[in-house]
Design an enzyme around this catalytic site. Sequence first.
Site, PDB file in Angstrom:
ATOM      1  N   HIS A  55      37.949  55.594  78.374  1.00 27.25           N
ATOM      2  CA  HIS A  55      37.318  56.631  79.192  1.00 27.25           C
ATOM      3  C   HIS A  55      37.134  57.958  78.443  1.00 27.25           C
ATOM      4  O   HIS A  55      36.001  58.410  78.272  1.00 27.25           O
ATOM      5  CB  HIS A  55      38.080  56.789  80.509  1.00 27.25           C
ATOM      6  N   GLU A  83      47.153  65.826  82.806  1.00 23.45           N
ATOM      7  CA  GLU A  83      47.358  65.377  84.171  1.00 23.45           C
ATOM      8  C   GLU A  83      48.094  64.044  84.235  1.00 23.45           C
ATOM      9  O   GLU A  83      48.937  63.834  85.083  1.00 23.45           O
ATOM     10  CB  GLU A  83      46.002  65.265  84.873  1.00 23.45           C
ATOM     11  N   ASP A  84      47.763  63.157  83.323  1.00 25.27           N
ATOM     12  CA  ASP A  84      48.247  61.783  83.468  1.00 25.27           C
ATOM     13  C   ASP A  84      49.343  61.368  82.498  1.00 25.27           C
ATOM     14  O   ASP A  84      49.830  60.258  82.582  1.00 25.27           O
ATOM     15  CB  ASP A  84      47.076  60.791  83.266  1.00 25.27           C
ATOM     16  N   ASP A 146      32.702  63.770  82.096  1.00 26.15           N
ATOM     17  CA  ASP A 146      33.768  63.011  82.740  1.00 26.15           C
ATOM     18  C   ASP A 146      33.207  62.301  83.982  1.00 26.15           C
ATOM     19  O   ASP A 146      33.388  61.106  84.188  1.00 26.15           O
ATOM     20  CB  ASP A 146      34.884  64.000  83.115  1.00 26.15           C
ATOM     21  N   ASP A 266       1.625  54.614  90.832  1.00 25.05           N
ATOM     22  CA  ASP A 266       0.367  54.560  90.102  1.00 25.05           C
ATOM     23  C   ASP A 266      -0.012  55.880  89.465  1.00 25.05           C
ATOM     24  O   ASP A 266      -0.851  55.938  88.576  1.00 25.05           O
ATOM     25  CB  ASP A 266      -0.773  54.092  91.023  1.00 25.05           C
TER      26      ASP A 266
HETATM   27 MN    MN Z   1      38.601  61.773  83.345  1.00 19.71          MN
END
Ligand code: MN
Length: 662
Positions: A55, A83-84, A146, A266
Amino acid sequence: MGFISYRQKTKLDVLLQKLSYMSRSQRSIVKKGYHLAEDAHKFQQRLSGEPYVIHPLNVALILADFRLDYEAVCAGLLHDVLEDTEIQESYLRSEFGENIANLVKSVTNISVLKNRSKKKRAADNIRKLILASVRDPRVILVKLADKLHNMRTLKYQPEHKAKRIAIEALDIYAPLAGRLGIYKIKWELEDICLSFLYPRIYKLLKQKVSEKKSIRDNRIKALSSILSEKMKGEKIKATIEGRSKHFYSIYQKMKSKGRTFDEIYDLSGFRILVESKSDCYKALGVVHTLWRPLPGRFKDYIAVPKSNGYQSLHTTVIGNDGNFIEIQIRTTEMHFVSKYGIAAHWSYKTSHEELLKHFHLFDHIAALNENNNALEFMQELKESLSDDEVYVFTPKGEIMTLPSGSTILDLAFRIHTELGLHCAGAKIGSRLVSFRTQLKNGDQIEIITNKEITPSERWIEFLKTSQARSKLRSWLRKENKKKIIHKQSSEKTGNIVRLPGNLAILCEAAGDKNISEYQIADCCRPLPGVDIAGYRTRQAKVLIHSRTCSHFLALMKNNGGEEQLISLKWASSLGPFMATLEISGEDRPLLLLDMIRIITLSGAHILESSVVIKNIQIEAFYKLEVDSIDILNNIGDTLEKLSGVFSIERSCEPGFFESFSL
Ligand code: MN
């Protein structure tokens, strides 16, 4: 295992290859960023089952396509580590320096508001995003990259969640990208959203487009050979390319103009890319000599660029076979800007100040009142994001851009609140017009004021922009307060403080002579049933907040904040009171009917209602009179279970609870 790491390596190589515009030492910092991200996320997976680092790597690839600098690309790689993972901000600071650490921190901050309803959270997040971007526009670019990659992998989310995310992307992120001129992201986001929200229509469009492709390609080839020959004759160096509409714009045009697919599709579209501004006008001359222009369809966005910086000449001509041909003429630099918007300015190394001048969006939104509620804020934001705008001139020749449909009165409020409050009309050239008149492109407008004039409630109908409406409302509120203040004083019985609208609170401090007013806080406007607390302001007012209100929590964190805390709770209501419900849901048949049935069968009266249907989302707003909090809770619970309902917000009727003296 070996297979996966082989694949990642390849992707890192792709990234490094794309970064050929950077110096060797900058590339090695990016590489270091990648390795940190890979290590930090090593125990995490995406919903797709792939290693998580895929990611951030893709986010960095998107940023590299935009030719952003190494700090932004590196921040893209590291955007999720704070954050993770266990990585600390201080570590980023020491390893990667202030700028990268700050970028990562700003991007992280945007998604960590807890404790609030979904809609408020969305509003707060966007507000934060924009404020952070004023300091460093790269924040918004990392966030959009992101978002884009998350949208590309949306199919791994459960369906109901995917739909909600798609609606948010279509509502906020796609227009935001458009407003910043990043059409490349806007269009991709819109097509992804369409495929999730209207899968059947999307499939159909895709099939039809591919069926017609060869006919269309041939027609474009024929037309462009005529055109390039003429250009050569005039010694204009030009590249001519066919231009295909993305699915979402075909869909939108079919819907808004009630046309069939063939009628929209068209229409042939061309783009002529030339080397200089003056060549643009020369090329226009060639086009108009070859084919007759359709009156009223010529737009010169080179002389008057859109407020997102977009520049181009647009014209529609009538081809030899009688079909309309839409043509855009621009320089290659303008073309680059039209795809990458604000990011293009970034890679052209425009200074920050210069950059922000192009995007009035930022100062406009940064200036929005902090106390605006979530709905007003989102409304205002959506307006500011609208591509559809009208530009007019002040007597001094200054350009003002407003959402299309705005009136003279909107313009007056935009220039200055006082001008709006006493607006009598305007002069357009030598013509006198009323303030209800809608603005037209290119008008030069002189606002006429009269001190004798004061606004009334009815003026609200003549306002299109919510900025002007909220200025007017706040003036009306103050006026009303002056009138009411003497009539409506609170009655105190023991510890009870009576509020307007038959509501009452129990408060130990009720007898405190030093407190001048009790007022429901505008930021959260809690209703009975919600846990509340009071905060004593410097002006000796007590503001009644919801206990989970983020403003309140922030106040409590301040030095001495706790000392200003006053504990309160709701007393049972003293009679019917008013409440508002904002319900958002999917535009399914009969949803509105179901809502109304639930509300009226519960015994509440609907005093006012309004509904906005946009894309496939319904936003319904009801102002209710209810006899008790139990009834209101019951309505809320039942509505929540209704199929197609995404969220419900309850609050006090805005403006209903004015402050009042004790
Ligand atoms: Mn992210």
